[in-house]
Write a protein that holds these residues in place. Structure first.
Motif, PDB file in Angstrom:
ATOM      1  N   SER A   1     -28.526 -16.282   0.502  1.00  0.00           N
ATOM      2  CA  SER A   1     -29.005 -15.432   1.578  1.00  0.00           C
ATOM      3  C   SER A   1     -28.427 -14.018   1.503  1.00  0.00           C
ATOM      4  CB  SER A   1     -28.656 -16.052   2.936  1.00  0.00           C
ATOM      5  OG  SER A   1     -27.263 -16.137   3.072  1.00  0.00           O
ATOM      6  N   CYS A   2     -27.451 -13.789   0.676  1.00  0.00           N
ATOM      7  CA  CYS A   2     -26.804 -12.476   0.580  1.00  0.00           C
ATOM      8  C   CYS A   2     -26.978 -11.848  -0.798  1.00  0.00           C
ATOM      9  CB  CYS A   2     -25.319 -12.613   0.895  1.00  0.00           C
ATOM     10  SG  CYS A   2     -24.977 -13.269   2.522  1.00  0.00           S
ATOM     11  N   ASN A   3     -27.999 -12.244  -1.510  1.00  0.00           N
ATOM     12  CA  ASN A   3     -28.120 -11.807  -2.899  1.00  0.00           C
ATOM     13  C   ASN A   3     -28.560 -10.352  -3.060  1.00  0.00           C
ATOM     14  OD1 ASN A   3     -30.799 -12.000  -2.225  1.00  0.00           O
ATOM     15  ND2 ASN A   3     -31.300 -13.577  -3.718  1.00  0.00           N
ATOM     16  N   ASP A   4     -28.872  -9.660  -1.946  1.00  0.00           N
ATOM     17  CA  ASP A   4     -29.248  -8.250  -2.050  1.00  0.00           C
ATOM     18  C   ASP A   4     -28.152  -7.336  -1.483  1.00  0.00           C
ATOM     19  OD1 ASP A   4     -29.607  -9.002   0.555  1.00  0.00           O
ATOM     20  OD2 ASP A   4     -31.634  -8.214   0.758  1.00  0.00           O
ATOM     21  N   ALA A   5     -26.980  -7.883  -1.255  1.00  0.00           N
ATOM     22  CA  ALA A   5     -25.880  -7.099  -0.690  1.00  0.00           C
ATOM     23  C   ALA A   5     -24.742  -6.954  -1.686  1.00  0.00           C
ATOM     24  CB  ALA A   5     -25.364  -7.761   0.584  1.00  0.00           C
ATOM     25  N   GLY A   6     -24.157  -5.774  -1.697  1.00  0.00           N
ATOM     26  CA  GLY A   6     -22.920  -5.547  -2.429  1.00  0.00           C
ATOM     27  C   GLY A   6     -21.765  -5.684  -1.451  1.00  0.00           C
ATOM     28  N   LEU A   7     -20.570  -5.893  -1.963  1.00  0.00           N
ATOM     29  CA  LEU A   7     -19.426  -6.104  -1.086  1.00  0.00           C
ATOM     30  C   LEU A   7     -18.154  -5.574  -1.741  1.00  0.00           C
ATOM     31  CD1 LEU A   7     -18.466  -7.515   1.581  1.00  0.00           C
ATOM     32  CD2 LEU A   7     -17.970  -9.496   0.160  1.00  0.00           C
ATOM     33  N   ILE A   8     -17.408  -4.781  -0.982  1.00  0.00           N
ATOM     34  CA  ILE A   8     -16.081  -4.325  -1.404  1.00  0.00           C
ATOM     35  C   ILE A   8     -15.086  -4.909  -0.416  1.00  0.00           C
ATOM     36  CG2 ILE A   8     -14.540  -2.344  -1.688  1.00  0.00           C
ATOM     37  CD1 ILE A   8     -17.030  -0.688  -2.396  1.00  0.00           C
ATOM     38  N   GLU A   9     -14.065  -5.578  -0.944  1.00  0.00           N
ATOM     39  CA  GLU A   9     -13.007  -6.142  -0.105  1.00  0.00           C
ATOM     40  C   GLU A   9     -11.715  -5.385  -0.377  1.00  0.00           C
ATOM     41  OE1 GLU A   9     -10.457 -10.162  -0.170  1.00  0.00           O
ATOM     42  OE2 GLU A   9     -12.602 -10.492   0.221  1.00  0.00           O
ATOM     43  N   LEU A  10     -11.101  -4.872   0.689  1.00  0.00           N
ATOM     44  CA  LEU A  10      -9.836  -4.156   0.584  1.00  0.00           C
ATOM     45  C   LEU A  10      -8.757  -4.903   1.357  1.00  0.00           C
ATOM     46  CD1 LEU A  10     -10.987  -0.472   1.320  1.00  0.00           C
ATOM     47  CD2 LEU A  10     -10.761  -1.594  -0.893  1.00  0.00           C
ATOM     48  N   GLU A  11      -7.542  -4.856   0.828  1.00  0.00           N
ATOM     49  CA  GLU A  11      -6.373  -5.367   1.537  1.00  0.00           C
ATOM     50  C   GLU A  11      -5.466  -4.175   1.809  1.00  0.00           C
ATOM     51  OE1 GLU A  11      -4.545  -8.424  -0.810  1.00  0.00           O
ATOM     52  OE2 GLU A  11      -6.171  -9.839  -0.434  1.00  0.00           O
ATOM     53  N   VAL A  12      -5.026  -4.071   3.064  1.00  0.00           N
ATOM     54  CA  VAL A  12      -4.196  -2.936   3.472  1.00  0.00           C
ATOM     55  C   VAL A  12      -2.885  -3.473   4.038  1.00  0.00           C
ATOM     56  CG1 VAL A  12      -4.050  -0.899   4.933  1.00  0.00           C
ATOM     57  CG2 VAL A  12      -6.255  -1.576   3.969  1.00  0.00           C
ATOM     58  N   GLU A  13      -1.791  -2.872   3.597  1.00  0.00           N
ATOM     59  CA  GLU A  13      -0.455  -3.271   4.054  1.00  0.00           C
ATOM     60  C   GLU A  13       0.327  -2.048   4.505  1.00  0.00           C
ATOM     61  OE1 GLU A  13       1.654  -6.286   1.458  1.00  0.00           O
ATOM     62  OE2 GLU A  13       0.257  -5.371   0.021  1.00  0.00           O
ATOM     63  N   LEU A  14       1.381  -2.323   5.260  1.00  0.00           N
ATOM     64  CA  LEU A  14       2.362  -1.295   5.609  1.00  0.00           C
ATOM     65  C   LEU A  14       3.420  -1.239   4.516  1.00  0.00           C
ATOM     66  CD1 LEU A  14       2.866  -2.274   9.332  1.00  0.00           C
ATOM     67  CD2 LEU A  14       1.860  -0.150   8.528  1.00  0.00           C
ATOM     68  N   PRO A  15       4.074  -0.100   4.341  1.00  0.00           N
ATOM     69  CA  PRO A  15       5.205  -0.063   3.405  1.00  0.00           C
ATOM     70  C   PRO A  15       6.300  -1.029   3.877  1.00  0.00           C
ATOM     71  CG  PRO A  15       4.581   2.150   4.103  1.00  0.00           C
ATOM     72  CD  PRO A  15       3.795   1.202   4.934  1.00  0.00           C
ATOM     73  N   SER A  16       7.048  -1.564   2.951  1.00  0.00           N
ATOM     74  CA  SER A  16       8.086  -2.548   3.298  1.00  0.00           C
ATOM     75  C   SER A  16       9.160  -1.953   4.204  1.00  0.00           C
ATOM     76  CB  SER A  16       8.715  -3.123   2.031  1.00  0.00           C
ATOM     77  OG  SER A  16       9.317  -2.090   1.285  1.00  0.00           O
ATOM     78  N   THR A  17       9.336  -0.642   4.183  1.00  0.00           N
ATOM     79  CA  THR A  17      10.355   0.000   5.015  1.00  0.00           C
ATOM     80  C   THR A  17       9.895   0.242   6.452  1.00  0.00           C
ATOM     81  OG1 THR A  17       9.578   2.153   4.253  1.00  0.00           O
ATOM     82  CG2 THR A  17      11.425   1.167   3.047  1.00  0.00           C
ATOM     83  N   SER A  18       8.628   0.047   6.731  1.00  0.00           N
ATOM     84  CA  SER A  18       8.104   0.315   8.074  1.00  0.00           C
ATOM     85  C   SER A  18       8.492  -0.788   9.053  1.00  0.00           C
ATOM     86  CB  SER A  18       6.582   0.441   8.031  1.00  0.00           C
ATOM     87  OG  SER A  18       6.074   0.660   9.331  1.00  0.00           O
ATOM     88  N   THR A  19       8.764  -0.402  10.286  1.00  0.00           N
ATOM     89  CA  THR A  19       9.078  -1.369  11.338  1.00  0.00           C
ATOM     90  C   THR A  19       7.865  -1.662  12.218  1.00  0.00           C
ATOM     91  OG1 THR A  19       9.829   0.361  12.863  1.00  0.00           O
ATOM     92  CG2 THR A  19      11.492  -0.638  11.400  1.00  0.00           C
ATOM     93  N   TYR A  20       6.738  -1.061  11.906  1.00  0.00           N
ATOM     94  CA  TYR A  20       5.517  -1.275  12.693  1.00  0.00           C
ATOM     95  C   TYR A  20       4.830  -2.574  12.289  1.00  0.00           C
ATOM     96  CZ  TYR A  20       6.005   3.533  14.231  1.00  0.00           C
ATOM     97  OH  TYR A  20       6.480   4.695  14.776  1.00  0.00           O
ATOM     98  N   ASN A  21       3.852  -2.968  13.096  1.00  0.00           N
ATOM     99  CA  ASN A  21       3.013  -4.123  12.819  1.00  0.00           C
ATOM    100  C   ASN A  21       1.630  -3.602  12.435  1.00  0.00           C
ATOM    101  OD1 ASN A  21       1.210  -6.395  13.178  1.00  0.00           O
ATOM    102  ND2 ASN A  21       2.877  -7.394  14.261  1.00  0.00           N
ATOM    103  N   ILE A  22       0.984  -4.239  11.497  1.00  0.00           N
ATOM    104  CA  ILE A  22      -0.337  -3.796  11.019  1.00  0.00           C
ATOM    105  C   ILE A  22      -1.370  -3.748  12.154  1.00  0.00           C
ATOM    106  CG2 ILE A  22      -1.171  -6.084  10.299  1.00  0.00           C
ATOM    107  CD1 ILE A  22      -1.664  -3.015   8.134  1.00  0.00           C
ATOM    108  N   THR A  23      -1.182  -4.566  13.191  1.00  0.00           N
ATOM    109  CA  THR A  23      -2.139  -4.602  14.302  1.00  0.00           C
ATOM    110  C   THR A  23      -2.053  -3.366  15.193  1.00  0.00           C
ATOM    111  OG1 THR A  23      -0.579  -5.821  15.687  1.00  0.00           O
ATOM    112  CG2 THR A  23      -2.154  -7.122  14.369  1.00  0.00           C
ATOM    113  N   GLU A  24      -1.059  -2.508  14.978  1.00  0.00           N
ATOM    114  CA  GLU A  24      -0.911  -1.296  15.784  1.00  0.00           C
ATOM    115  C   GLU A  24      -1.812  -0.158  15.302  1.00  0.00           C
ATOM    116  OE1 GLU A  24       3.222  -0.246  17.014  1.00  0.00           O
ATOM    117  OE2 GLU A  24       3.773  -1.888  15.659  1.00  0.00           O
ATOM    118  N   PHE A  25      -2.573  -0.395  14.223  1.00  0.00           N
ATOM    119  CA  PHE A  25      -3.313   0.697  13.603  1.00  0.00           C
ATOM    120  C   PHE A  25      -4.771   0.351  13.333  1.00  0.00           C
ATOM    121  CE2 PHE A  25       1.104   1.041  12.076  1.00  0.00           C
ATOM    122  CZ  PHE A  25       1.415   2.299  12.563  1.00  0.00           C
ATOM    123  N   GLY A  26      -5.592   1.393  13.327  1.00  0.00           N
ATOM    124  CA  GLY A  26      -6.916   1.347  12.749  1.00  0.00           C
ATOM    125  C   GLY A  26      -6.849   2.138  11.456  1.00  0.00           C
TER     126      GLY A  26
END
Length: 173
Positions: free
Chosen positions: A76-101
Motif C-alpha cells: 500500500s506504500c509502494n509510491d512513497a519514499g521515506l527518510i528516517e532520522l534519529e536525533v540525539e542530544l550531546p552526551s554533555t547536555s543535561t536536557y531531555n530530548i522531549t524539551e525540544f522541537g
C-alpha cells in the motif's frame, strides 16, 4: 446528479499512499512558556570555562534509513519514499530530548517533492533519541534520481529559543 457520478468515478481512482500511515512526525506546538534553562558548569565551578546557563545544544542527527518508491504490486506504500532520522542530544547536555522541537532547512540539493516542512516538528521518542519519519510521493523508479541533500537542523524550545544548527547530508547510496 453529476456530482454523485463524479464521486462514484473518483471511487475507482486511488493512490497507494492514501492507504499508508506514517507515524513518527508531528508539528511542534510551543507552549510559549518561559524556557527553563539548566545550570551550566560555571555555576558549580567559578573557575570553569563553561557557560553559566547551558544553552540550547546542537542536535546530533543520523540518517538511519532512506527508501524509495518501488511501484511494485502488493504494497500500500509502494509510491512513497521515506527518510528516517534519529536525533540525539550531546552526551554533555543535561536536557531531555522531549524539551525540544526541530527545525530543518534544506541548504542545497534537489528534492523530488517537499520532503522537509518549513515549520518545526517533533518525532517519536525512543529512549534518549527522537525518531522522525519524512515520507513523500516519489516518482516511478525510472525517473528517480539519487538524493544528495545538505540540511541544517536546530533545536527549538517551548519559549521559541533556537539553538545553533548542525549541518548534515542525506545521500542515497
Amino acid at each position: 446528479m453529476k456530482y454523485s457520478s463524479l464521486v462514484f468515478l473518483l471511487g475507482f481512482v486511488s493512490f497507494n499512499s492514501f492507504a499508508c500511515s506514517f507515524g513518527g512526525l508531528d508539528l511542534f506546538k510551543p507552549t510559549l512558556d518561559r524556557w527553563e534553562q539548566h545550570a551550566g558548569p560555571a555555576q558549580s565551578d567559578p573557575n570553569s570555562d563553561g557557560e553559566y546557563w547551558e544553552s540550547v545544544p546542537k542536535p546530533i542527527v543520523t540518517v538511519s534509513k532512506i527508501s524509495r518508491a518501488s511501484y511494485k504490486a502488493g504494497s500500500s506504500c509502494n509510491d512513497a519514499g521515506l527518510i528516517e532520522l534519529e536525533v540525539e542530544l550531546p552526551s554533555t547536555s543535561t536536557y531531555n530530548i522531549t524539551e525540544f522541537g526541530l527545525y530543518f532547512r534544506v541548504l542545497s540539493g534537489k528534492e523530488p517533492d517537499l520532503i522537509f516542512p518549513d515549520i518545526p516538528v517533533t518525532g517519536r521518542v525512543v529512549g534518549n533519541k527522537m525518531v522522525l519519519l519524512f515520507p513523500w510521493m516519489d516518482m516511478v523508479p525510472s525517473k528517480q534520481y539519487p538524493l544528495d541533500l545538505t540540511l541544517d537542523a536546530a533545536f527549538i524550545t517551548n519559549g521559541l529559543n533556537i539553538g545553533k544548527p548542525v549541518t548534515f547530508k542525506v545521500q542515497q547510496k
